[in-house]
Every structure is written in C-alpha cells, then in structure tokens.
Design a protein around this motif. Structure first.
Motif, short mmCIF file in Angstrom:
data_model
loop_
_atom_site.label_atom_id
_atom_site.label_comp_id
_atom_site.label_asym_id
_atom_site.label_seq_id
_atom_site.Cartn_x
_atom_site.Cartn_y
_atom_site.Cartn_z
N ARG A 156 30.61 54.93 36.50
CA ARG A 156 30.89 53.50 36.47
C ARG A 156 29.93 52.78 35.53
O ARG A 156 30.33 51.83 34.83
N GLU A 157 28.67 53.22 35.52
CA GLU A 157 27.71 52.61 34.60
C GLU A 157 28.10 52.86 33.15
O GLU A 157 27.99 51.96 32.30
N ARG A 158 28.54 54.06 32.85
CA ARG A 158 28.95 54.39 31.47
C ARG A 158 30.16 53.57 31.04
O ARG A 158 30.21 53.02 29.94
N VAL A 159 31.13 53.47 31.93
CA VAL A 159 32.35 52.74 31.61
C VAL A 159 32.06 51.24 31.46
O VAL A 159 32.69 50.54 30.66
N ALA A 160 31.08 50.74 32.24
CA ALA A 160 30.75 49.32 32.17
C ALA A 160 30.23 48.90 30.80
O ALA A 160 30.27 47.72 30.45
N ARG A 161 29.75 49.88 30.02
CA ARG A 161 29.23 49.56 28.68
C ARG A 161 30.35 49.33 27.67
O ARG A 161 30.10 48.82 26.58
N LEU A 162 31.57 49.68 28.04
CA LEU A 162 32.69 49.55 27.11
C LEU A 162 33.21 48.13 27.06
O LEU A 162 33.16 47.39 28.05
N ALA A 163 33.74 47.75 25.91
CA ALA A 163 34.41 46.46 25.78
C ALA A 163 35.74 46.53 26.52
O ALA A 163 36.24 47.60 26.85
N GLU A 164 36.33 45.38 26.76
CA GLU A 164 37.57 45.32 27.55
C GLU A 164 38.68 46.17 26.94
O GLU A 164 39.36 46.92 27.64
N ARG A 165 38.88 46.05 25.62
CA ARG A 165 39.93 46.83 24.99
C ARG A 165 39.63 48.32 25.08
O ARG A 165 40.53 49.13 25.31
N GLU A 166 38.37 48.71 24.94
CA GLU A 166 37.99 50.12 25.03
C GLU A 166 38.27 50.67 26.43
O GLU A 166 38.74 51.80 26.58
N ARG A 167 38.01 49.86 27.43
CA ARG A 167 38.29 50.30 28.80
C ARG A 167 39.79 50.46 29.02
O ARG A 167 40.24 51.39 29.71
N ALA A 168 40.56 49.56 28.45
CA ALA A 168 42.02 49.64 28.60
C ALA A 168 42.55 50.90 27.93
O ALA A 168 43.40 51.60 28.49
N VAL A 169 42.07 51.19 26.75
CA VAL A 169 42.50 52.40 26.05
C VAL A 169 42.08 53.63 26.82
O VAL A 169 42.85 54.59 27.00
N LEU A 170 40.84 53.64 27.31
CA LEU A 170 40.35 54.79 28.08
C LEU A 170 41.20 55.02 29.33
O LEU A 170 41.49 56.17 29.69
N ALA A 171 41.60 53.96 30.00
CA ALA A 171 42.42 54.09 31.20
C ALA A 171 43.71 54.83 30.89
O ALA A 171 44.18 55.67 31.67
N HIS A 172 44.30 54.55 29.73
CA HIS A 172 45.54 55.24 29.36
C HIS A 172 45.28 56.65 28.85
O HIS A 172 46.11 57.54 29.03
#
Length: 240
Positions: A156-172
């Motif tokens: 969760r800490e690693r993912v929190a460093r991502l920008a919103e678009r990066e998190r959305a792409v990662l989720a897919h």
C-alpha cells in the motif's frame, strides 16, 4: 429466613465425532459445580437439533466433524439458539478455518489439549459474552496476521507513491489487460498507457507487469469502473 436462591448452572453442549473426546470433556466440566453438560453430539447437524430441545448456554464444537462441521453448526446455531455462545475446538493445523469462523461471530477458539482448568474458565467466560482463545492460538493468530499484514502494508505504501493515472493503469494491469484494452477503458492513447506502465514499473521497482500486478493485489488496488472518469482506482479501505 429466606433460603438463598441457587444460581443456575451454565448449560453446555459438546459436539465431537470422537466419543472418548466427548467423555473426556464431560469429565473435566463435571468438576465444576456451576457447569452442566446437557447434551452430546457426534456431528454438527446433531448438535443443532439438540440445541432445539435443550437450553444451551455454551456449545463446544469440534471444527472438523463429518457431515456438518463445527463452523457450519455454529452458523446454524446462531439462528436456532441465538443466545448460545459457540467455542470451537481446534488444532494448529486448522488455522485456515479461523477467519471463516470469526466472520460468523463464534465466541472463540480452544486447542484440544487445553488444560482442564483453562477449559472450565473458558466456558464460564463465553457464557458471560466474552471472547475466548487459548494463549497458544492467540500468539499463533497474531504471528499469522503480522506475517500477512506486513507485505500488504508495504504494498500500500508503494502504490500510494503513484499518481492517480498511474494507479488506474496499474489496477487494470493487475486484471491482466493489454495496453490497448486499458487505453480504451481509460480514454487514453495506447502510447500514453505504455509510457505510464513504464513509469509504474520504475516507481514500484518492478521488472515486469507480473511483479507489478502482485504488488497491486497485495495493496488491494481495484479499478473503479463506476466512476466514469479516466485515471481512477481504489486501494483497500478507500471509499468511492
């Protein structure tokens, strides 16, 4: 002079498919003046039926029984006899059953080799509405929680460093989608998605998409398909 009212005994049901185990537990509980074994069952289904005909304060249920197991019996007892506190008799090899039983509101867990005095104390505590667990199991459950929670927290800490678009792409990416599919869902160009994936891999220190997907799953990251906007994802614990 009025005679003092005798306190009602705690009424106990024992369910275990081994006769010797049931008899041993009965013998232990008989040493306490305030406890009374009112029924014995060889499986969970029988335990539920007995609870229909006996007022049971505490049910001692073996986790593993043929037919209806202890956890299923506890679930059914919650409807048939909601005032009955269910204590699960278990072994260290049955830890996978803990979360399932806890989700159904059982009073606690006891190892089968629990000292007699501790068994009596546990039954009394359960009858008063207290949660109960053998000390050995408490330590084991805590260790197991820490063992699994640490990687989740780190992810969760690693993912929190991502920008919103990066998190959305990662989720897919975690869903196994290709860049073209992600681009269509997020209304982005395929080139933008490809560049974003590279950024995600760099920020997460991952060598490939598979490793990144593992991090996403550990973090509880999910794509929010209801938002209707590009670049939206949620991690476990967040609300839409």
């Amino acid at each position: 002079m009025r005679t003092p009212r005798t306190p009602e005994k705690i009424r106990v049901l024992i369910a275990d498919d081994e006769t010797l185990v049931r008899r041993g537990i009965r013998l232990i509980l008989s040493q306490a003046d305030d406890l009374e074994v009112v029924a014995e069952a060889a499986d969970g289904g029988e335990a539920v039926e007995l609870a229909r005909h006996h007022r049971v304060d505490v049910a001692l249920l073996d986790v593993r029984m043929p037919g209806t197991d202890g956890i299923d019996a506890a679930v059914r007892l919650a409807s048939v006899s909601p005032h009955t506190a269910c204590l699960m008799l278990t072994t260290f090899t049955e830890e996978r059953s803990f979360s399932r039983a806890l989700s159904h509101g059982v009073a606690g867990f006891l190892v089968k080799d629990i000292p007699p005095a501790d068994l009596i104390t546990a039954v009394r505590a359960a009858s008063r509405g207290h949660a109960v667990a053998s000390p050995q199991l408490t330590r084991r459950l805590f260790d197991r929680y820490v063992e699994h929670e640490r990687p989740r927290a780190a992810a969760r800490e690693r993912v929190a460093r991502l920008a919103e678009r990066e998190r959305a792409v990662l989720a897919h990416v975690a869903e196994g989608l290709a860049n073209a599919e992600i681009a269509g869902l997020l209304h982005l160009s395929e080139g933008t998605v490809k560049a974003t994936v590279r950024q995600v891999l760099t920020k997460l220190s991952c060598d490939n998409r598979v490793q990144a997907a593992v991090v996403a799953h550990q973090a509880g990251l999910t794509a929010d398909r209801t938002a209707g906007t590009a670049g939206t994802a949620r991690t476990a614990g967040e609300h839409a």
